[in-house]
Design a protein around this motif. Structure first.
Motif, PDB file in Angstrom:
ATOM      1  N   GLY A 248      -5.091   3.032  -0.588  1.00 39.47           N
ATOM      2  CA  GLY A 248      -5.344   2.034   0.438  1.00 39.47           C
ATOM      3  C   GLY A 248      -5.949   2.660   1.675  1.00 39.47           C
ATOM      4  O   GLY A 248      -6.408   1.952   2.574  1.00 39.47           O
ATOM      5  N   MET A 249      -5.962   3.987   1.701  1.00 39.36           N
ATOM      6  CA  MET A 249      -6.556   4.720   2.813  1.00 39.36           C
ATOM      7  C   MET A 249      -7.467   5.804   2.234  1.00 39.36           C
ATOM      8  O   MET A 249      -7.491   6.033   1.037  1.00 39.36           O
ATOM      9  CB  MET A 249      -5.448   5.315   3.696  1.00 39.36           C
ATOM     10  CG  MET A 249      -4.512   4.265   4.271  1.00 39.36           C
ATOM     11  SD  MET A 249      -3.089   4.939   5.167  1.00 39.36           S
ATOM     12  CE  MET A 249      -3.905   5.696   6.570  1.00 39.36           C
ATOM     13  N   GLY A 250      -8.239   6.463   3.097  1.00 38.81           N
ATOM     14  CA  GLY A 250      -9.158   7.477   2.619  1.00 38.81           C
ATOM     15  C   GLY A 250     -10.531   6.906   2.349  1.00 38.81           C
ATOM     16  O   GLY A 250     -10.822   5.746   2.653  1.00 38.81           O
ATOM     17  N   PRO A 251     -11.424   7.696   1.750  1.00 43.03           N
ATOM     18  CA  PRO A 251     -12.804   7.243   1.514  1.00 43.03           C
ATOM     19  C   PRO A 251     -12.893   6.202   0.406  1.00 43.03           C
ATOM     20  O   PRO A 251     -12.059   6.158  -0.500  1.00 43.03           O
ATOM     21  CB  PRO A 251     -13.526   8.533   1.116  1.00 43.03           C
ATOM     22  CG  PRO A 251     -12.455   9.411   0.561  1.00 43.03           C
ATOM     23  CD  PRO A 251     -11.214   9.093   1.341  1.00 43.03           C
ATOM     24  N   GLN A 252     -13.913   5.389   0.488  1.00 40.86           N
ATOM     25  CA  GLN A 252     -14.158   4.372  -0.530  1.00 40.86           C
ATOM     26  C   GLN A 252     -14.606   5.041  -1.825  1.00 40.86           C
ATOM     27  O   GLN A 252     -15.446   5.936  -1.823  1.00 40.86           O
ATOM     28  CB  GLN A 252     -15.245   3.413  -0.043  1.00 40.86           C
ATOM     29  CG  GLN A 252     -15.324   2.099  -0.788  1.00 40.86           C
ATOM     30  CD  GLN A 252     -14.214   1.142  -0.421  1.00 40.86           C
ATOM     31  OE1 GLN A 252     -13.189   1.110  -1.082  1.00 40.86           O
ATOM     32  NE2 GLN A 252     -14.404   0.381   0.636  1.00 40.86           N
ATOM     33  N   THR A 253     -14.038   4.600  -2.951  1.00 44.76           N
ATOM     34  CA  THR A 253     -14.319   5.199  -4.254  1.00 44.76           C
ATOM     35  C   THR A 253     -14.691   4.109  -5.245  1.00 44.76           C
ATOM     36  O   THR A 253     -14.076   3.048  -5.272  1.00 44.76           O
ATOM     37  CB  THR A 253     -13.084   5.954  -4.780  1.00 44.76           C
ATOM     38  OG1 THR A 253     -12.704   6.963  -3.828  1.00 44.76           O
ATOM     39  CG2 THR A 253     -13.365   6.618  -6.113  1.00 44.76           C
ATOM     40  N   ALA A 415       2.556   2.135   7.168  1.00 46.88           N
ATOM     41  CA  ALA A 415       2.558   2.623   5.795  1.00 46.88           C
ATOM     42  C   ALA A 415       2.690   4.139   5.746  1.00 46.88           C
ATOM     43  O   ALA A 415       3.405   4.686   4.895  1.00 46.88           O
ATOM     44  CB  ALA A 415       1.274   2.189   5.087  1.00 46.88           C
ATOM     45  N   VAL A 416       1.998   4.831   6.644  1.00 51.86           N
ATOM     46  CA  VAL A 416       2.107   6.295   6.693  1.00 51.86           C
ATOM     47  C   VAL A 416       3.538   6.704   7.024  1.00 51.86           C
ATOM     48  O   VAL A 416       4.103   7.624   6.424  1.00 51.86           O
ATOM     49  CB  VAL A 416       1.113   6.875   7.718  1.00 51.86           C
ATOM     50  CG1 VAL A 416       1.384   8.351   7.962  1.00 51.86           C
ATOM     51  CG2 VAL A 416      -0.322   6.682   7.239  1.00 51.86           C
ATOM     52  N   LYS A 417       4.132   5.998   7.967  1.00 54.59           N
ATOM     53  CA  LYS A 417       5.516   6.283   8.349  1.00 54.59           C
ATOM     54  C   LYS A 417       6.464   6.032   7.184  1.00 54.59           C
ATOM     55  O   LYS A 417       7.348   6.849   6.883  1.00 54.59           O
ATOM     56  CB  LYS A 417       5.894   5.419   9.549  1.00 54.59           C
ATOM     57  CG  LYS A 417       7.305   5.661  10.068  1.00 54.59           C
ATOM     58  CD  LYS A 417       7.572   4.768  11.288  1.00 54.59           C
ATOM     59  CE  LYS A 417       9.003   4.964  11.793  1.00 54.59           C
ATOM     60  NZ  LYS A 417       9.282   4.097  12.985  1.00 54.59           N
ATOM     61  N   ASP A 418       6.300   4.875   6.518  1.00 55.88           N
ATOM     62  CA  ASP A 418       7.159   4.535   5.391  1.00 55.88           C
ATOM     63  C   ASP A 418       6.981   5.515   4.240  1.00 55.88           C
ATOM     64  O   ASP A 418       7.955   5.910   3.580  1.00 55.88           O
ATOM     65  CB  ASP A 418       6.865   3.119   4.909  1.00 55.88           C
ATOM     66  CG  ASP A 418       7.281   2.057   5.911  1.00 55.88           C
ATOM     67  OD1 ASP A 418       8.053   2.376   6.831  1.00 55.88           O
ATOM     68  OD2 ASP A 418       6.814   0.911   5.769  1.00 55.88           O
ATOM     69  N   HIS A 419       5.713   5.911   4.000  1.00 56.11           N
ATOM     70  CA  HIS A 419       5.429   6.845   2.913  1.00 56.11           C
ATOM     71  C   HIS A 419       6.106   8.183   3.175  1.00 56.11           C
ATOM     72  O   HIS A 419       6.680   8.797   2.264  1.00 56.11           O
ATOM     73  CB  HIS A 419       3.919   7.016   2.762  1.00 56.11           C
ATOM     74  CG  HIS A 419       3.521   7.865   1.595  1.00 56.11           C
ATOM     75  ND1 HIS A 419       3.172   9.191   1.731  1.00 56.11           N
ATOM     76  CD2 HIS A 419       3.422   7.586   0.268  1.00 56.11           C
ATOM     77  CE1 HIS A 419       2.882   9.685   0.541  1.00 56.11           C
ATOM     78  NE2 HIS A 419       3.024   8.745  -0.358  1.00 56.11           N
ATOM     79  N   ALA A 420       6.031   8.643   4.416  1.00 55.65           N
ATOM     80  CA  ALA A 420       6.670   9.910   4.763  1.00 55.65           C
ATOM     81  C   ALA A 420       8.166   9.834   4.530  1.00 55.65           C
ATOM     82  O   ALA A 420       8.799  10.779   4.024  1.00 55.65           O
ATOM     83  CB  ALA A 420       6.366  10.272   6.212  1.00 55.65           C
ATOM     84  N   SER A 421       8.758   8.700   4.891  1.00 51.78           N
ATOM     85  CA  SER A 421      10.193   8.530   4.701  1.00 51.78           C
ATOM     86  C   SER A 421      10.561   8.462   3.221  1.00 51.78           C
ATOM     87  O   SER A 421      11.534   9.085   2.772  1.00 51.78           O
ATOM     88  CB  SER A 421      10.656   7.257   5.411  1.00 51.78           C
ATOM     89  OG  SER A 421      12.010   6.993   5.151  1.00 51.78           O
ATOM     90  N   MET A 422       9.763   7.720   2.459  1.00 51.10           N
ATOM     91  CA  MET A 422      10.057   7.531   1.045  1.00 51.10           C
ATOM     92  C   MET A 422       9.889   8.811   0.237  1.00 51.10           C
ATOM     93  O   MET A 422      10.561   9.005  -0.779  1.00 51.10           O
ATOM     94  CB  MET A 422       9.164   6.430   0.461  1.00 51.10           C
ATOM     95  CG  MET A 422       9.482   5.043   0.984  1.00 51.10           C
ATOM     96  SD  MET A 422       8.276   3.814   0.448  1.00 51.10           S
ATOM     97  CE  MET A 422       8.537   3.811  -1.329  1.00 51.10           C
ATOM     98  N   THR A 423       8.987   9.677   0.650  1.00 54.35           N
ATOM     99  CA  THR A 423       8.705  10.883  -0.123  1.00 54.35           C
ATOM    100  C   THR A 423       9.443  12.105   0.404  1.00 54.35           C
ATOM    101  O   THR A 423       9.180  13.225  -0.030  1.00 54.35           O
ATOM    102  CB  THR A 423       7.189  11.161  -0.144  1.00 54.35           C
ATOM    103  OG1 THR A 423       6.689  11.215   1.206  1.00 54.35           O
ATOM    104  CG2 THR A 423       6.458  10.076  -0.903  1.00 54.35           C
ATOM    105  N   ALA A 424      10.364  11.902   1.340  1.00 52.49           N
ATOM    106  CA  ALA A 424      11.205  12.991   1.827  1.00 52.49           C
ATOM    107  C   ALA A 424      12.488  13.025   0.990  1.00 52.49           C
ATOM    108  O   ALA A 424      13.268  12.070   1.010  1.00 52.49           O
ATOM    109  CB  ALA A 424      11.543  12.795   3.295  1.00 52.49           C
TER     110      ALA A 424
END
Length: 541
Positions: A248-253, A415-424
């Motif tokens: 959902g983020m980063g360059p278009q592919t 989303a970045v915040k949630d992702h960091a929390s979920m993957t810790a």
């Protein structure tokens, strides 16, 4: 969440709307203010979000087609321009077509809206026998079955090998997470059951019926009921941002084109063009009447499809930050129904890998707008889904582009915040309690099928001699790859196909043996159709 006819029929139908006499760009310049305003706004949106590859826009005003146009390119990095004949996946916008097919069968006395599904599908079963008995044809369409959001979608997404028969058989194992007819939760699998009702009553495939009853009468010569039938030369390519840091983020592919959506066709298999979809919008706004004066369905059937059935949300109404917020939103038969700035609006979105679309109809004006895109760009769709209906009403009083930029920034930051929390790792990355070989085996879920975990050789890491695990969702070739240790009994997938959403897999260990596992998506932005959380995997002997 998805046919060709004689060319003479299409020319006749287009002549009725006025499109046949004009080139697409020229026609947009000669129309009235609404089409011109939407055309200009679409160009502004494309300029504001330059990573959007392409768009298709259709506008109907007062029962006349005033715009059918393509913008941008079919594939990033090429000069292959989108036009009014470019084919896009419209995904869940298919649902209104499936509902219309049933409405026609109801008019013919072959189906009853409130008859039990078992009258037409004797083998139909839900996990609760009471729900099985009470479930009606109407219930299949209105998202009030008690199934959870997107329940069973791993049987239709991403590109599994489940058949329609498999999906129907799996219904009896999907847990009822809510109260039957007691609330709203969007699903796709019951639209597959609705398609099966159509097939049982007509003795024909859903694809054959939609072609004969909708595409051919409306002259929709470029519209097909399956992605596999799309003309390669005219189709738009799907695009998405795959990260980093998260999907959902980063360059278009550019994504591979998925032509394997047949099993869930009644829920989202249709692919269409800006020019073709105009005919569908006209017959909807005409309450079943075609431009040539002939009917596909009667006015009572049209009004039944538009009647609110399930309340989906409510609020205090418009705010300064969102002047289009509805006070009430409901789901009808294949359509959402709500107020848009003082007027009744019917709408639906559609989403597939790399495609999102939106239809909005203002019945009081006999006007509407359809947006087709070839990228998962939510600020683009959000700008157009609100700005388009505004312009149908003659409004330009709110900056939806700026609003969508703000909402996107807030969403991504969260989303970045949630992702960091979920993957810790909560246990600090503790090692599994058992040797890796103890987790290998075949695990079965009654509605999905089997997931196989196997011991693999040394990993690809330089100098590594450690063994690892591989995971295979056996009916989904795209969901195969590494299963990496993460935190104690929780492992994390790393699928070989990096366009797919990874999952956490947590094993239950009893008396020194692995007995079962559950899963959930890693990304907080994962589409609800990755319903890993619904899996209840039991290790097989």
């Amino acid at each position: 969440m998805f046919a060709t006819t004689r060319r003479t029929a299409l020319v006749s139908a287009l002549a009725t709307t006025g499109l046949a006499a004009f080139g697409n760009r020229a026609f947009a310049q000669e129309t009235g203010s609404v089409a011109g305003a939407i055309d200009q706004f679409a160009q502004e949106v494309m300029a504001a979000f330059p990573d959007q590859p392409g768009l298709g826009i259709t506008v109907v005003e007062k029962g006349k087609v005033t715009l059918a146009k393509g913008y941008g390119v079919k594939t990033l990095g090429t000069q292959d321009r989108c036009d009014e004949n470019t084919v896009f996946g419209i995904a869940s916008n298919t649902k209104a077509m499936t509902a219309a097919l049933l409405a026609m069968l109801v008019e013919e006395g072959k189906v009853e809206w409130d008859a039990p599904v078992t009258r037409y599908l004797p083998a139909f079963q839900m996990s609760d026998p009471v729900v099985t008995k009470l479930m009606t044809v109407r219930d299949l369409l209105v998202h009030r079955s008690g199934l959870t959001l997107g329940a069973g979608d791993l049987m239709i997404w991403p590109a599994p090998t489940h058949t329609r028969a498999d999906i129907l058989a799996g219904l009896k194992y999907l847990p009822i997470g809510g109260q039957f007819r007691g609330g709203y939760a969007y699903d796709n699998v019951l639209y597959v059951a609705a398609g099966a009702v159509i097939e049982a009553v007509t003795g024909q495939t859903w694809e054959a019926v939609i072609k004969a009853r909708i595409f051919e009468p409306l002259g929709m010569t470029s519209t097909v009921a399956s992605p596999a039938l799309v003309d390669r030369a005219r189709r738009a390519s799907p695009h998405a941002r795959l990260g980093p840091p998260i999907r959902g983020m980063g360059p278009q592919t550019v994504l591979p084109f998925d032509a394997s959506f047949d099993a869930a066709g009644p829920a989202g298999g249709v692919n269409s063009t800006p020019k073709d979809i105009a005919q569908w919008m006209l017959v909807q706004l005409g309450l079943g009447m075609r431009p040539n004066g002939k009917r596909l369905w009667g006015e009572p059937a049209a009004r039944e499809m538009w009647k609110p059935q399930t309340i989906t949300s409510w609020s205090d109404g418009p705010t300064d930050e969102n002047p289009a917020r509805p006070s009430m939103q409901a789901y009808g038969l294949g359509w959402f129904v709500q107020d848009h700035r003082g007027e009744r609006m019917l709408w639906h979105t559609g989403g597939l890998a790399g495609f999102i679309s939106y239809t909005a109809l203002l019945p009081g004006r006999k006007s509407g707008v359809m947006i087709m895109t070839n990228a998962e760009e939510t600020p683009v769709l959000r700008s157009l889904r609100y700005g388009g209906p505004d312009r149908l009403q003659g409004r330009k009083d709110y900056d939806w582009i700026a609003s969508s930029r703000r909402v996107q920034a807030e969403t991504e930051a969260q989303a970045v915040k949630d992702h960091a929390s979920m993957t810790a790792p909560t246990a600090g990355g503790a090692k599994p309690s058992l040797p890796l070989s103890a987790y290998a085996g075949v695990y079965s879920d009654p509605w999905y099928g089997t997931v196989t975990i196997s011991l693999a050789g040394p990993t690809k890491a330089k100098g590594s001699k450690k063994q690892g695990l591989k995971i295979s969702f056996d009916k989904t070739p795209a969901l195969r790859g590494q299963l990496e240790t993460f935190d104690g009994e929780t492992f994390k997938t790393r699928f070989d196909d990096r366009t797919q959403e990874d999952a956490f897999v947590t094993f239950d260990v009893k008396d020194g043996k692995v007995v079962s596992a559950v899963a959930k998506a890693v990304s907080p932005l994962a589409d609800f159709s990755y319903d890993y959380q619904d899996l209840r995997l039991t290790r097989q002997p």
